[in-house]
Design a protein around this motif. Structure first.
Motif, PDB file in Angstrom:
ATOM      1  N   ARG A 158       0.853  -1.192   0.000  1.00 39.95           N
ATOM      2  CA  ARG A 158       0.000   0.000   0.000  1.00 39.95           C
ATOM      3  C   ARG A 158       0.889   1.243   0.000  1.00 39.95           C
ATOM      4  O   ARG A 158       0.768   2.131   0.831  1.00 39.95           O
ATOM      5  CB  ARG A 158      -0.928  -0.018   1.221  1.00 39.95           C
ATOM      6  N   VAL A 159       1.812   1.271  -0.959  1.00 39.25           N
ATOM      7  CA  VAL A 159       2.795   2.341  -0.996  1.00 39.25           C
ATOM      8  C   VAL A 159       2.141   3.691  -1.268  1.00 39.25           C
ATOM      9  O   VAL A 159       2.622   4.735  -0.794  1.00 39.25           O
ATOM     10  CB  VAL A 159       3.882   2.027  -2.050  1.00 39.25           C
ATOM     11  N   TYR A 190      12.529   4.133  -3.512  1.00 40.15           N
ATOM     12  CA  TYR A 190      13.488   3.438  -4.380  1.00 40.15           C
ATOM     13  C   TYR A 190      12.996   2.027  -4.712  1.00 40.15           C
ATOM     14  O   TYR A 190      13.081   1.586  -5.861  1.00 40.15           O
ATOM     15  CB  TYR A 190      14.845   3.384  -3.683  1.00 40.15           C
ATOM     16  N   ARG A 191      12.471   1.337  -3.716  1.00 38.21           N
ATOM     17  CA  ARG A 191      12.015  -0.040  -3.913  1.00 38.21           C
ATOM     18  C   ARG A 191      10.787  -0.103  -4.815  1.00 38.21           C
ATOM     19  O   ARG A 191      10.586  -1.081  -5.543  1.00 38.21           O
ATOM     20  CB  ARG A 191      11.718  -0.672  -2.554  1.00 38.21           C
ATOM     21  N   ASN A 192       9.971   0.938  -4.788  1.00 39.67           N
ATOM     22  CA  ASN A 192       8.738   0.950  -5.579  1.00 39.67           C
ATOM     23  C   ASN A 192       8.861   1.782  -6.854  1.00 39.67           C
ATOM     24  O   ASN A 192       7.846   2.107  -7.478  1.00 39.67           O
ATOM     25  CB  ASN A 192       7.588   1.486  -4.722  1.00 39.67           C
ATOM     26  N   ASN A 193      10.112   2.119  -7.218  1.00 36.38           N
ATOM     27  CA  ASN A 193      10.390   2.824  -8.472  1.00 36.38           C
ATOM     28  C   ASN A 193       9.678   4.177  -8.546  1.00 36.38           C
ATOM     29  O   ASN A 193       9.275   4.625  -9.619  1.00 36.38           O
ATOM     30  CB  ASN A 193       9.993   1.958  -9.675  1.00 36.38           C
ATOM     31  N   LEU A 195      10.836   7.244  -8.433  1.00 37.86           N
ATOM     32  CA  LEU A 195      12.110   7.967  -8.468  1.00 37.86           C
ATOM     33  C   LEU A 195      11.931   9.476  -8.366  1.00 37.86           C
ATOM     34  O   LEU A 195      12.749  10.162  -7.743  1.00 37.86           O
ATOM     35  CB  LEU A 195      12.860   7.602  -9.751  1.00 37.86           C
ATOM     36  N   GLU A 196      10.898  10.008  -8.978  1.00 38.76           N
ATOM     37  CA  GLU A 196      10.684  11.454  -8.902  1.00 38.76           C
ATOM     38  C   GLU A 196      10.372  11.894  -7.472  1.00 38.76           C
ATOM     39  O   GLU A 196      10.835  12.951  -7.025  1.00 38.76           O
ATOM     40  CB  GLU A 196       9.554  11.858  -9.849  1.00 38.76           C
ATOM     41  N   ASP A 197       9.598  11.088  -6.767  1.00 37.95           N
ATOM     42  CA  ASP A 197       9.328  11.404  -5.363  1.00 37.95           C
ATOM     43  C   ASP A 197      10.598  11.290  -4.530  1.00 37.95           C
ATOM     44  O   ASP A 197      10.798  12.055  -3.578  1.00 37.95           O
ATOM     45  CB  ASP A 197       8.257  10.463  -4.814  1.00 37.95           C
ATOM     46  N   LEU A 198      11.455  10.347  -4.892  1.00 35.59           N
ATOM     47  CA  LEU A 198      12.709  10.162  -4.159  1.00 35.59           C
ATOM     48  C   LEU A 198      13.604  11.390  -4.286  1.00 35.59           C
ATOM     49  O   LEU A 198      14.066  11.946  -3.272  1.00 35.59           O
ATOM     50  CB  LEU A 198      13.423   8.914  -4.681  1.00 35.59           C
ATOM     51  N   VAL A 199      13.857  11.820  -5.529  1.00 38.41           N
ATOM     52  CA  VAL A 199      14.744  12.972  -5.711  1.00 38.41           C
ATOM     53  C   VAL A 199      14.086  14.249  -5.183  1.00 38.41           C
ATOM     54  O   VAL A 199      14.779  15.163  -4.709  1.00 38.41           O
ATOM     55  CB  VAL A 199      15.140  13.125  -7.194  1.00 38.41           C
ATOM     56  N   GLY A 200      12.762  14.316  -5.235  1.00 42.95           N
ATOM     57  CA  GLY A 200      12.077  15.479  -4.670  1.00 42.95           C
ATOM     58  C   GLY A 200      12.269  15.559  -3.165  1.00 42.95           C
ATOM     59  O   GLY A 200      12.499  16.647  -2.612  1.00 42.95           O
ATOM     60  N   LEU A 201      12.191  14.417  -2.492  1.00 41.59           N
ATOM     61  CA  LEU A 201      12.419  14.390  -1.052  1.00 41.59           C
ATOM     62  C   LEU A 201      13.853  14.774  -0.724  1.00 41.59           C
ATOM     63  O   LEU A 201      14.103  15.566   0.201  1.00 41.59           O
ATOM     64  CB  LEU A 201      12.102  12.989  -0.509  1.00 41.59           C
ATOM     65  N   PHE A 202      14.810  14.251  -1.490  1.00 38.38           N
ATOM     66  CA  PHE A 202      16.217  14.558  -1.213  1.00 38.38           C
ATOM     67  C   PHE A 202      16.518  16.039  -1.449  1.00 38.38           C
ATOM     68  O   PHE A 202      17.259  16.656  -0.675  1.00 38.38           O
ATOM     69  CB  PHE A 202      17.120  13.686  -2.083  1.00 38.38           C
ATOM     70  N   LYS A 203      15.946  16.619  -2.494  1.00 34.85           N
ATOM     71  CA  LYS A 203      16.142  18.049  -2.733  1.00 34.85           C
ATOM     72  C   LYS A 203      15.546  18.883  -1.601  1.00 34.85           C
ATOM     73  O   LYS A 203      16.107  19.917  -1.212  1.00 34.85           O
ATOM     74  CB  LYS A 203      15.512  18.445  -4.065  1.00 34.85           C
TER      75      LYS A 203
END
Length: 284
Positions: A158-159, A190-193, A195-203
């Motif tokens: 339920r990502v 990262y596990r659920n691909n 990627l845009e949410d990942l880099v947005g969080l890191f920024k």
């Protein structure tokens, strides 16, 4: 027998007086009966097996259910109940409500132990239900519980719900969110691909000058940039945080040497330097 008019008038007056007294007494009796009917309290429920005993608000009633049951047995009973119930929110919430109904204080410690067991059994759906029930009661509103819920939602496939919970409860306060929780969410993306949410969080974390302390975070961010075709961003991140791939934690020996090197030199009367804490063997 003939009676005089004066005597007759006297008897009529006395008769009227007696009648008036009788009427007043009757009214008083009727009022008294009515009051007694209204003011009589209802009879309490009494039985040879049970009895309702009134108690003050906030006071634990006597002979309450489960007073002689140990905390361990109560926890075990709830755990078995949760595992046996069908997959219904109403059933789970009802069991939890009944379990805490007679508790003076919210049993947060017992629920934490139950959640730990459910995680070991990989009962992720039950973990989500229990945590959501706790939050609905205003309990367990900590970053640790939030992270536990996000992990359970991810493991329960339920990502999307985990992402929504992050955005609503945690993502609006990135300057103070623990790195452990941020790493968890980066791993979920990262596990659920995602990627845009990942880099947005890191920024967003970089905008608050948050510096990651784990090189695995940088690897995931760099890989995400590469898969998104942002090679310059990948190189920038790897160069900016290259020290995480080369630094090693100081050993105990190095730490001891660094402490010794920081000792403040003191000047003796003879003009010689000696380390602080070092005692002189010479006596003046």
């Amino acid at each position: 027998m003939w009676r005089s008019p004066r005597r007759f008038s006297y008897l009529v007056a006395r008769l009227n007086q007696v009648t008036s007294i009788d009427v007043d007494v009757g009214v008083m009796v009727n009022h008294a009966c009515s009051y007694s009917k209204l003011s009589t309290p209802p009879s309490h429920f009494n039985s040879s097996h049970s009895q309702i005993i009134p108690h003050a608000p906030g006071e634990r009633p006597k002979n309450y259910v489960g007073e002689n049951v140990s905390r361990k047995d109560k926890t075990k009973y709830l755990l078995n109940t949760l595992l046996d119930l069908n997959d219904s929110k109403e059933a789970i919430y009802g069991a939890l409500d009944a379990w805490v109904a007679w508790e003076q204080n919210f049993p947060i410690a017992s629920l934490k132990r139950i959640l730990t067991v459910l995680e070991k059994e990989q009962q992720w759906h039950r973990v989500v239900q229990v945590i959501k029930w706790m939050l609905s009661k205003g309990q367990g509103t900590t970053m640790g519980t939030y992270g536990q819920l996000i992990r359970a939602l991810d493991m329960d496939h339920r990502v999307g719900e985990a992402h929504k919970f992050w955005e609503m409860k945690i993502g609006t306060d990135l300057h103070s969110v623990p790195w452990q929780l941020c790493h968890l969410m980066i791993s979920v993306y990262y596990r659920n691909n995602m990627l845009e949410d990942l880099v947005g969080l890191f920024k967003g974390l970089e905008a608050y000058d948050r510096k990651p302390r784990d090189k695995t975070i940088i690897r995931k961010v760099a890989n995400a940039y590469e898969m998104l075709g942002l090679l310059k961003e990948k190189e920038r991140v790897l160069e900016k945080y290259s020290h995480l791939f080369t630094e090693e934690g100081p050993t105990k020996k190095h730490s001891r040497n660094s402490r010794e090197s920081k000792k403040t030199p003191l000047l003796t009367e003879k003009g010689q330097h000696k380390e602080s804490g070092e005692s002189s063997s010479e006596e003046e």
